[in-house]
Design an enzyme around this catalytic site. Sequence first.
Site, mmCIF file in Angstrom:
data_model
loop_
_atom_site.group_PDB
_atom_site.id
_atom_site.type_symbol
_atom_site.label_atom_id
_atom_site.label_comp_id
_atom_site.label_asym_id
_atom_site.label_seq_id
_atom_site.Cartn_x
_atom_site.Cartn_y
_atom_site.Cartn_z
ATOM 1 N N ASP A 44 0.793 -1.527 -0.240
ATOM 2 C CA ASP A 44 0.119 -0.076 -0.119
ATOM 3 C C ASP A 44 1.147 1.308 -0.131
ATOM 4 O O ASP A 44 2.025 1.421 0.196
ATOM 5 C CB ASP A 44 -1.145 0.162 1.394
ATOM 6 N N HIS A 45 -0.043 1.660 -0.852
ATOM 7 C CA HIS A 45 1.107 3.549 -0.764
ATOM 8 C C HIS A 45 2.490 3.278 -1.138
ATOM 9 O O HIS A 45 3.477 4.367 -0.213
ATOM 10 C CB HIS A 45 0.820 4.551 0.029
ATOM 11 N N HIS A 95 -7.933 9.025 5.555
ATOM 12 C CA HIS A 95 -7.397 8.158 5.896
ATOM 13 C C HIS A 95 -8.106 8.934 7.529
ATOM 14 O O HIS A 95 -7.718 9.646 7.700
ATOM 15 C CB HIS A 95 -5.999 7.472 5.347
ATOM 16 N N GLY A 96 -7.605 7.422 8.264
ATOM 17 C CA GLY A 96 -8.042 7.422 9.595
ATOM 18 C C GLY A 96 -9.645 7.700 10.583
ATOM 19 O O GLY A 96 -10.316 7.944 9.402
ATOM 20 N N HIS A 104 -9.864 4.245 -0.792
ATOM 21 C CA HIS A 104 -9.496 4.039 0.488
ATOM 22 C C HIS A 104 -10.111 4.924 1.429
ATOM 23 O O HIS A 104 -10.569 5.694 1.672
ATOM 24 C CB HIS A 104 -7.668 5.145 0.397
ATOM 25 N N GLY A 105 -9.973 4.503 2.877
ATOM 26 C CA GLY A 105 -10.575 4.989 4.731
ATOM 27 C C GLY A 105 -11.328 4.644 3.964
ATOM 28 O O GLY A 105 -12.399 5.423 5.165
ATOM 29 N N ASN A 123 -9.828 -0.477 1.347
ATOM 30 C CA ASN A 123 -8.838 -0.241 1.862
ATOM 31 C C ASN A 123 -9.343 0.118 3.767
ATOM 32 O O ASN A 123 -10.149 0.865 3.888
ATOM 33 C CB ASN A 123 -7.512 0.940 1.672
ATOM 34 N N THR A 171 -7.331 1.190 10.146
ATOM 35 C CA THR A 171 -7.654 2.231 10.933
ATOM 36 C C THR A 171 -8.132 1.477 12.103
ATOM 37 O O THR A 171 -8.309 1.528 13.601
ATOM 38 C CB THR A 171 -7.864 3.971 11.470
HETATM 39 P P1 13P Z 1 -8.228 3.980 7.052
HETATM 40 O O1 13P Z 1 -7.483 4.432 7.588
HETATM 41 O O2 13P Z 1 -10.312 4.703 7.132
HETATM 42 O O3 13P Z 1 -8.713 2.243 7.995
HETATM 43 O O4 13P Z 1 -7.920 3.440 5.509
HETATM 44 C C1 13P Z 1 -6.649 2.726 5.444
HETATM 45 C C2 13P Z 1 -6.652 3.124 3.431
HETATM 46 O O5 13P Z 1 -7.306 3.346 2.767
HETATM 47 C C3 13P Z 1 -5.388 2.273 3.166
HETATM 48 O O6 13P Z 1 -4.728 3.106 2.673
#
Ligand code: 13P
Length: 288
Positions: A82-83, A180-181, A208-209, A230, A233
């Site tokens: 990832d990333h 994210h988060g 994502h997120g 994804n 968190t």
């Molecule tokens: P969350 O932080 O919302 O769980 O998303 C994780 C993410 O998108 C990792 O790439």
Amino acid sequence: MPLVNLTAVLPNAQRLGYAVPSFNVCTLEMIAGVLQAAEMVRSPVIIALAERHFRQINPWHISAAIREGAHRAKIPVVLHLDHAASLEGVKLGIELGCTSVMIDGSRLPFGENVAVTRKAVEIARAHEVSVEGELGSIGGSEGEVQGGKEPKLYTNPDEAAQFALETGVDALAVAIGTVHGLYRTAPQLQFELLEQIRRSTEAFLVLHGGTSLPDSDFARLIERGITKINIFTELSLRSAERIRKNLERSEGAIGITESLEGVTMEIAEAARRFFQVFRGVGRSESLL
Ligand code: 13P
């Protein structure tokens, strides 16, 4: 089973209308819990390593544990990076045995993002590794209790079409209102924009997120073509919370094994809920 790449699992998800969760993991308990849940509900799963966690975890150790777990599992597993921030990251991901990598050039100007992503695709193809790119900017940082307020830049559908065509990516992460988060304010997802992006490209669309979105949003996202979601968190916070409770409950000093008690089960429960909400239950059968 041997590991597979995204092109082995996402076409089926697209055709049948479900999403495959991509869980970022950084402990053995997270790997065990995610695999336990995936096998229990008979769903394909993407297990991901986040490049930014390599400061805390040894990528060789964690990737070896995932590969071993996947090998023993009776469901298709994708090992994803990832990333990755650079081509060096992509190459490391391939060396680690990832069958899928994400190159994140989203902070670069469009032309430079295209160039680095195209190069990543060229490198990955030689190893039958699938590639995810990102266009637009998803705010926040995974695992952060204070996520971003909103994406800094939504994905433009015309650019998405050009980006997918010029880079040859298999999957595209879109910025449509998630961060994210944890969310500081309720997310305002851009469903109409997602429909436009869906019509503009054939690349598999990635969200994502995924932590703390309402189930109704997940349904609308999947209906509009999101096939990979994804999550990190929620798994991170639930692990930490369980450890905190174990420590609080103990009268005297406790050791590491006692403090980790129940974490795998906690992760398995959380992961199972995502498989259910993403309509993934029983889907591995049509892939085997
Ligand atoms: P969350 O932080 O919302 O769980 O998303 C994780 C993410 O998108 C990792 O790439």
